[in-house]
Design a protein around this motif. Sequence first.
Motif, PDB file in Angstrom:
ATOM      1  N   THR A 177      11.825  -0.805 -10.068  1.00 13.33           N
ATOM      2  CA  THR A 177      13.089   0.040  -9.394  1.00 13.33           C
ATOM      3  C   THR A 177      12.569   1.088  -8.663  1.00 13.33           C
ATOM      4  O   THR A 177      11.769   1.889  -9.434  1.00 13.33           O
ATOM      5  N   GLU A 178      12.804   1.407  -7.437  1.00 12.76           N
ATOM      6  CA  GLU A 178      12.290   2.422  -6.630  1.00 12.76           C
ATOM      7  C   GLU A 178      13.326   3.318  -5.932  1.00 12.76           C
ATOM      8  O   GLU A 178      14.230   2.654  -5.296  1.00 12.76           O
ATOM      9  N   ARG A 179      13.516   4.579  -6.470  1.00 12.31           N
ATOM     10  CA  ARG A 179      14.419   5.428  -5.858  1.00 12.31           C
ATOM     11  C   ARG A 179      15.967   4.734  -6.027  1.00 12.31           C
ATOM     12  O   ARG A 179      16.711   4.890  -5.176  1.00 12.31           O
ATOM     13  N   GLY A 180      16.089   4.194  -7.164  1.00 10.46           N
ATOM     14  CA  GLY A 180      17.521   3.591  -7.408  1.00 10.46           C
ATOM     15  C   GLY A 180      17.381   2.281  -6.922  1.00 10.46           C
ATOM     16  O   GLY A 180      18.579   1.144  -7.398  1.00 10.46           O
ATOM     17  N   GLN A 181      16.803   1.699  -5.968  1.00 11.51           N
ATOM     18  CA  GLN A 181      16.666   0.247  -5.532  1.00 11.51           C
ATOM     19  C   GLN A 181      16.014  -0.712  -6.446  1.00 11.51           C
ATOM     20  O   GLN A 181      14.860  -0.534  -6.742  1.00 11.51           O
ATOM     21  N   ARG A 182      16.906  -1.544  -7.140  1.00 13.51           N
ATOM     22  CA  ARG A 182      16.320  -2.733  -8.008  1.00 13.51           C
ATOM     23  C   ARG A 182      15.676  -3.706  -7.053  1.00 13.51           C
ATOM     24  O   ARG A 182      16.429  -4.163  -5.975  1.00 13.51           O
ATOM     25  N   THR A 184       0.740  -1.135   0.119  1.00 10.24           N
ATOM     26  CA  THR A 184      -0.040  -0.015  -0.025  1.00 10.24           C
ATOM     27  C   THR A 184       0.956   1.328  -0.019  1.00 10.24           C
ATOM     28  O   THR A 184       0.264   2.391  -0.265  1.00 10.24           O
ATOM     29  N   SER A 185       2.229   1.165   0.331  1.00  8.16           N
ATOM     30  CA  SER A 185       3.019   2.325   0.790  1.00  8.16           C
ATOM     31  C   SER A 185       4.135   2.492  -0.118  1.00  8.16           C
ATOM     32  O   SER A 185       4.491   3.665  -0.369  1.00  8.16           O
ATOM     33  N   GLY A 186       4.746   1.288  -1.010  1.00 13.43           N
ATOM     34  CA  GLY A 186       5.871   1.499  -1.400  1.00 13.43           C
ATOM     35  C   GLY A 186       6.812   1.371  -0.347  1.00 13.43           C
ATOM     36  O   GLY A 186       6.710   1.329   0.887  1.00 13.43           O
ATOM     37  N   TYR A 187       8.404   1.256  -0.509  1.00  6.37           N
ATOM     38  CA  TYR A 187       9.290   0.755   0.489  1.00  6.37           C
ATOM     39  C   TYR A 187      10.362   1.769   0.703  1.00  6.37           C
ATOM     40  O   TYR A 187      10.731   2.044   1.878  1.00  6.37           O
ATOM     41  N   VAL A 188      10.731   2.556  -0.554  1.00  4.85           N
ATOM     42  CA  VAL A 188      12.217   3.251  -0.269  1.00  4.85           C
ATOM     43  C   VAL A 188      11.939   4.651   0.440  1.00  4.85           C
ATOM     44  O   VAL A 188      11.670   5.452  -0.374  1.00  4.85           O
ATOM     45  N   PHE A 189      11.298   4.758   1.507  1.00  2.00           N
ATOM     46  CA  PHE A 189      11.008   5.917   2.185  1.00  2.00           C
ATOM     47  C   PHE A 189      12.174   7.004   2.182  1.00  2.00           C
ATOM     48  O   PHE A 189      13.275   6.735   2.598  1.00  2.00           O
ATOM     49  N   ALA A 190      12.031   8.291   1.832  1.00  2.00           N
ATOM     50  CA  ALA A 190      12.766   9.330   2.080  1.00  2.00           C
ATOM     51  C   ALA A 190      13.083   9.778   3.620  1.00  2.00           C
ATOM     52  O   ALA A 190      14.207  10.216   4.160  1.00  2.00           O
TER      53      ALA A 190
END
Lengths: 268, 268
Positions: free
Chosen positions: A210-215, A49-55
């Motif tokens: 890929t999420e904020r550079g995280q594959r 629901t949120s995605g993973y790579v939080f800033a």
Amino acid sequence: MTSPTTRVACHTSAPRVGDLAGNCDRSVQAVRDAAAAGADLVVLPELVTSGYVFASVEEAAGVAIGPDHDVFTRWAQAAGDAVVVGGFCERGPDGELFNSAAVVDRTGVRAVYRKVHLWDEEKRFFVAGDALPPVLDTGFGRLAPLVCYDLEFPELTRHVALAGAEVLAVPTNWPLVPRPDGERPPEVVIAMATARVNRVVVVCCDRTGTERGQRWTAGTTVVGADGWPVAADDREGLLVADVDVAAARDKRLTARAHLVGDRRTDLY
Amino acid sequence: MTSPTTRVACHTSAPRVGDLAGNCDRSVQAVRDAAAAGADLVVLPELVTSGYVFASVEEAAGVAIGPDHDVFTRWAQAAGDAVVVGGFCERGPDGELFNSAAVVDRTGVRAVYRKVHLWDEEKRFFVAGDALPPVLDTGFGRLAPLVCYDLEFPELTRHVALAGAEVLAVPTNWPLVPRPDGERPPEVVIAMATARVNRVVVVCCDRTGTERGQRWTAGTTVVGADGWPVAADDREGLLVADVDVAAARDKRLTARAHLVGDRRTDLY
């Protein structure tokens, strides 16, 4: 109540960090599609629901929800006869955040499990759960939700198997790590061994993109109670597989070997 | 004392049931060959001196030996700088039989470990050991001997890893079981996961051949501390592989993830 095979559906997706409404909508559609495919069990990724790579912690808090959130009602409405296990960013009563998995069926939220083994940077954002996974009776067998890194701790997987779990449902976000050509993701090897030594079904639903550079690994795999993968797919979308949960109920390996009974509980 | 790589040699063989003298001679030759190949560690199969498929307790007793048997002196003489781990049918002080592994170096017998998890019909012949494997300091690192089915109990493998073992030396006799085309033996999958979740080297030396109708897997495999096989060979003879034991000393997975430190010992 128990049919000879259980239909499992995993929906590999690419949640968009921070897009709570969109992620929720897409997760509901995934549950609807899985139910239409006849699924008894639907597994969605970790933090779907949120995605993973939080800033920042603030960003994570902004998409944190409680078990009373509308998305779970919508999963329940879409689930039909299926049980749904999916990850979410949970806001606790005091505002603390957990990396949780909800278990939902047509009656609503059956359980919320808070990941007890936090991976790496998750320790910046989340509080670790303080209880091992529950084991829940379902129409197809006894189910335990785990989250991702939990699977790498045999203490936990053995515990839930001994507590009667026949199916481990594992929402994951596996960061892509190097592996030799032709090999499965290492987490899948661990899932296979976990299945084999405990004779349990292990259903891992991973994410892709890929999420904020995280594959991500996109290692979604359904492992039978004999330890062999029944199905795997690294593409976005629904993976449907039929598994034999009944096989998880008999822990005899041979007439005189038994994977539970042969444990040396006098020594460990 | 510690070199960057450790040379491991496994000698896959087909011991002949009841032929104690011949099996001993062949095992000594295997140690000699391994030492000539520069091995730091030599692993031989389970019950290499006796064979496995006994027709009766009397037959097993007839090939049972004590740790003072000449074969271990000969292993010590042949070992050079290597440590040898090999299985034997042990006669205890009261005539009881154990499925044991001897750890031998040039100084003689360093330890005898008695298999604690007896497989299937072994329960007819053997008494299970009453102590978990020792962890021994060697020139290349800390070594724990296991025997075959022991590897399928994460309680034991986790225990020896936490006790400091960096290399698990596993004499085995893996009965051939069905597996899907293209898959490794299931025991190797378990060895890979064991290596990965504990970051230990796992050296499995299996036997080959068919013994009184029992087909063997010949699954000899050396698994690195990252969980990937370094070498495997299903043929009779010597398999030599270089492994990085030092990798087993650092249990950090990332800057903030640690496979020992992340355990939830408050919960299990």
